[in-house]
Design a protein around this motif. Structure first.
Motif, mmCIF file in Angstrom:
data_model
loop_
_atom_site.group_PDB
_atom_site.id
_atom_site.type_symbol
_atom_site.label_atom_id
_atom_site.label_comp_id
_atom_site.label_asym_id
_atom_site.label_seq_id
_atom_site.Cartn_x
_atom_site.Cartn_y
_atom_site.Cartn_z
ATOM 1 N N ILE A 507 128.789 24.447 10.025
ATOM 2 C CA ILE A 507 130.016 24.897 10.325
ATOM 3 C C ILE A 507 131.037 24.012 9.619
ATOM 4 C CG2 ILE A 507 130.112 23.749 12.595
ATOM 5 C CD1 ILE A 507 131.595 26.252 13.661
ATOM 6 N N ARG A 508 130.691 22.557 9.749
ATOM 7 C CA ARG A 508 131.557 21.658 9.252
ATOM 8 C C ARG A 508 132.191 21.769 7.820
ATOM 9 N NH1 ARG A 508 127.592 17.072 11.544
ATOM 10 N NH2 ARG A 508 126.293 18.577 10.416
ATOM 11 N N GLU A 509 131.310 22.553 6.886
ATOM 12 C CA GLU A 509 131.639 22.759 5.759
ATOM 13 C C GLU A 509 132.849 24.127 5.507
ATOM 14 O OE1 GLU A 509 128.400 24.043 3.110
ATOM 15 O OE2 GLU A 509 127.387 22.123 3.419
ATOM 16 N N LEU A 510 133.399 24.563 6.603
ATOM 17 C CA LEU A 510 134.451 25.619 6.738
ATOM 18 C C LEU A 510 135.674 25.054 6.482
ATOM 19 C CD1 LEU A 510 133.423 28.098 9.350
ATOM 20 C CD2 LEU A 510 133.404 28.347 7.057
ATOM 21 N N TYR A 511 135.532 23.407 6.997
ATOM 22 C CA TYR A 511 136.745 22.717 6.954
ATOM 23 C C TYR A 511 136.965 21.513 6.135
ATOM 24 C CZ TYR A 511 137.433 25.317 11.346
ATOM 25 O OH TYR A 511 137.508 26.255 12.356
ATOM 26 N N THR A 512 135.992 21.502 5.143
ATOM 27 C CA THR A 512 135.789 20.367 4.186
ATOM 28 C C THR A 512 137.010 20.338 3.276
ATOM 29 O OG1 THR A 512 134.321 19.128 2.608
ATOM 30 C CG2 THR A 512 134.130 21.674 2.656
ATOM 31 N N ASN A 513 137.237 19.373 2.654
ATOM 32 C CA ASN A 513 138.113 19.055 1.453
ATOM 33 C C ASN A 513 137.853 18.411 0.606
ATOM 34 O OD1 ASN A 513 137.834 16.530 2.308
ATOM 35 N ND2 ASN A 513 139.994 16.050 2.616
ATOM 36 N N ASP A 514 136.023 18.414 0.368
ATOM 37 C CA ASP A 514 135.391 18.072 -0.774
ATOM 38 C C ASP A 514 135.193 19.258 -1.851
ATOM 39 O OD1 ASP A 514 133.379 17.432 -2.612
ATOM 40 O OD2 ASP A 514 132.287 16.212 -0.890
ATOM 41 N N LEU A 515 136.066 18.818 -3.053
ATOM 42 C CA LEU A 515 136.071 19.981 -3.914
ATOM 43 C C LEU A 515 134.789 20.614 -4.333
ATOM 44 C CD1 LEU A 515 139.354 18.658 -6.151
ATOM 45 C CD2 LEU A 515 139.245 20.491 -4.646
ATOM 46 N N GLU A 516 133.737 19.718 -4.531
ATOM 47 C CA GLU A 516 132.741 20.108 -5.173
ATOM 48 C C GLU A 516 131.826 20.900 -3.997
ATOM 49 O OE1 GLU A 516 129.830 17.047 -6.217
ATOM 50 O OE2 GLU A 516 131.150 16.016 -7.865
ATOM 51 N N VAL A 517 131.974 20.658 -2.951
ATOM 52 C CA VAL A 517 131.497 21.575 -1.881
ATOM 53 C C VAL A 517 132.092 23.040 -1.767
ATOM 54 C CG1 VAL A 517 130.962 21.936 0.781
ATOM 55 C CG2 VAL A 517 130.647 19.806 -0.091
ATOM 56 N N ILE A 518 133.422 23.062 -1.917
ATOM 57 C CA ILE A 518 134.488 24.219 -1.856
ATOM 58 C C ILE A 518 133.779 25.174 -3.140
ATOM 59 C CG2 ILE A 518 136.574 25.148 -2.236
ATOM 60 C CD1 ILE A 518 137.318 22.740 -0.290
ATOM 61 N N GLU A 519 133.802 24.132 -4.165
ATOM 62 C CA GLU A 519 133.569 24.989 -5.667
ATOM 63 C C GLU A 519 132.310 25.660 -5.523
ATOM 64 O OE1 GLU A 519 134.675 22.206 -8.296
ATOM 65 O OE2 GLU A 519 136.766 22.543 -8.093
ATOM 66 N N ARG A 520 131.253 25.011 -4.940
ATOM 67 C CA ARG A 520 129.913 25.662 -4.749
ATOM 68 C C ARG A 520 129.748 26.920 -3.898
ATOM 69 N NH1 ARG A 520 128.017 20.198 -4.057
ATOM 70 N NH2 ARG A 520 127.388 20.596 -2.098
ATOM 71 N N MET A 521 130.719 26.815 -2.979
ATOM 72 C CA MET A 521 130.696 27.809 -1.893
ATOM 73 C C MET A 521 130.922 29.455 -2.375
ATOM 74 S SD MET A 521 132.806 28.078 1.514
ATOM 75 C CE MET A 521 132.847 26.446 1.873
#
Length: 529
Positions: A507-521
């Motif tokens: 659930i913590r990835e919903l609020y992440t500001n890590d661009l790599e995590v966001i772009e993999r989503m």
């Protein structure tokens, strides 16, 4: 249609290039002395090592070896993976209950000493205080025993359900055994079945320890066996001093692969989770709902009392609520206060405190927004929803956060039924492509009948996301709604649904500001419509 981002393609091409480079490494490999020492230590260990242990073996700080680890990884010689471990330590409460016994056990002994049946609540409260149970422990114990069916309260009198008492004693015995094993602190590789309950009761503190595991690749092991990995001084610049001194003959010039493209970044756009929430709003408006707003800081009156939650309920403890300090005088409808007090004292039969009701809190759910809406709009035929933040003192983990979103809604009508509520859940699940919904009966203090709806997450299994029910008459009477109206209500864990739609398990990835995590989503089709 494939909805994966272009970033996935870039990663795939990068892996192909890395593979091509590692194939070229089947000849001789020259490493800087630091990297040679690091790789040698990993190979000799014979098992994966975490970065902290490896740095200790090398006599260096962890941060000092990470650049070499990354470079060895780019050469295909070291592979890394990130793991999370859980360090568990007993709190003062945990040590106290281990030594003195759980509050429920103390309360049961008091009830048994009074005969076990038809004991007036006031007498029980007084005797519990004499036995050393504080007000908070007493209230929490009453709530737990009642929820487990061990305690029966009727007409202001308390009785023990002896049939279920034995099961409770066995359960508390298991808890005590676990607490005994935790003395001194223990590290677990994965969450345990008792984590949530123990943290909720403040028996333990859980610290997430993030570790990086390192190990040599099969290629590195083979090259090392064949004697093709050598220690050498590596330089990235051919300086005048190296040429004039002749040292250039004894160093290895670092090679650069100029064929590798610069990483491509996506165009700027909204966070996938924000886009998902906007999509949910569109769906609800299309179903005839209007959005409602309310304050983040609420009075306990709106957060609990109006909802028929007694002031001794365990959900009102400081361990479950963020209490706030608000300057200035609190203004509240005196008629509302009078109605709520009358309902609590006449139905639940306890001494209701106005002071307790006027304590400010960070709202634990968005249902107070529904209550304010009903008070302001009164009777009529309308649908309303609130999609906003709520706050609870949970320990962050893959399924819990201290601040998260809740989707609250009400259907006010003379003809609305429980069946309409179930149909709404199914319609929303269809609109978000969530698959099958399973229902089971539930209990909430402010709804009757109540239900919990479950959807299936591919990794987490069946997760509860659709709690709801029909507001009790006591709740509707408290907010002054005419008797001919009914209200179907629900408070959905929208974050968990977002995890399902966006294909993530933390659930913590919903609020992440890590661009790599966001772009993999992955961005689901429901989000980008």
């Amino acid at each position: 249609m494939n909805f994966r981002s272009s970033w996935s393609n870039v990663l795939f091409l990068s892996r192909l290039r890395i593979l091509a480079r590692t194939i070229r490494l089947t000849e001789e490999v020259f490493l800087h002395p630091r990297q040679y020492e690091l790789l040698t230590a990993l190979i000799k260990a014979g098992k994966p090592l975490d970065a902290r242990t490896l740095s200790s073996i090398l006599g260096k700080k962890q941060e000092d070896i990470m650049r070499d680890v990354e470079e060895l990884g780019s050469k295909g010689l070291v592979q890394t993976r990130r793991v999370i471990k859980y360090k568990v330590v007993l709190t003062d409460y945990g040590r106290k209950y281990l030594e003195e016994g759980f509050p429920e056990e103390k309360l049961i002994r008091v009830i048994q000493s009074l005969g076990g049946q038809a004991i007036p609540i006031r007498e029980l409260s007084a005797r519990a205080k004499e036995a050393g149970l504080g007000r908070e422990e007493y209230s929490a114990s009453i709530g737990r025993l009642k929820k487990g069916g061990v305690l029966l309260i009727k007409g202001g009198e308390v009785s023990l359900n002896t049939r279920l008492l034995e099961e409770l004693v066995k359960e508390l015995g298991k808890y005590r055994k676990v607490l005994q094993e935790l003395e001194g602190g223990v590290v677990f590789n994965e969450p345990q079945w008792w984590f949530r309950e123990f943290r909720h009761r403040k028996l333990i503190s859980v610290e997430e320890v993030k570790e990086i595991l390192l190990e040599p690749t099969p290629l590195a092991r083979r090259l090392f066996r064949e004697g093709k990995i050598h220690e050498a001084e590596i330089v990235s610049r051919l300086t005048t001093d190296l040429i004039e001194s002749g040292k250039w003959r004894y160093v290895k010039l670092k090679s650069f692969d100029l064929s590798i493209d610069v990483p491509v970044r996506q165009l700027r756009k909204k966070h996938p989770y924000i886009r998902f929430l906007d999509r949910v709003r569109e769906i609800l408006v299309g179903m005839g709902f209007q959005e409602m707003k309310g304050p983040h800081i609420e009075l306990s009156l709106w957060n609990f009392d109006v909802l028929f939650v007694p002031q001794y309920h365990p959900s009102r403890r400081s361990s479950d609520v963020y209490f706030a300090k608000v300057p200035g005088k609190v203004h509240v409808d005196l008629n509302l206060l009078k109605r709520v007090k009358e309902i609590h004292t006449s139905v639940l039969k306890y001494t209701w405190s106005e002071e307790e009701a006027l304590k400010p809190v960070l709202r634990t759910h968005t249902t107070p927004v529904s209550m304010r809406t009903i008070v302001n709009r009164g009777g009529g035929e309308y649908r309303a929803f609130s999609l906003d933040r709520v706050f609870r003192p949970d320990t962050p983990d893959p399924t819990h956060l201290m601040e998260f979103h809740q989707l609250e809604g009400i259907i006010v009508s003379k003809n609305v039924t429980f069946r309409d509520l179930l149909s709404f859940f199914k319609d929303l699940a269809d609109a978000l492509d969530l698959g099958e919904v399973r229902f089971r009966p539930a209990y909430f203090p402010f709804t009757e009948p109540s239900v919990e709806g479950y959807i299936k997450h591919p990794e987490l299994g069946w997760i509860e996301v659709f709690p709801g029910g029909m507001f009790r008459p006591e709740v509707l009477r408290g907010v002054g709604l005419p008797d001919e109206y009914q209200v179907a209500a629900w408070g959905i864990g929208i974050d968990r649904i977002a995890m399902m739609v966006l294909g993530i398990s933390d659930i913590r990835e919903l609020y992440t500001n890590d661009l790599e995590v966001i772009e993999r989503m992955p961005v689901a089709k429901e989000v980008i419509k």
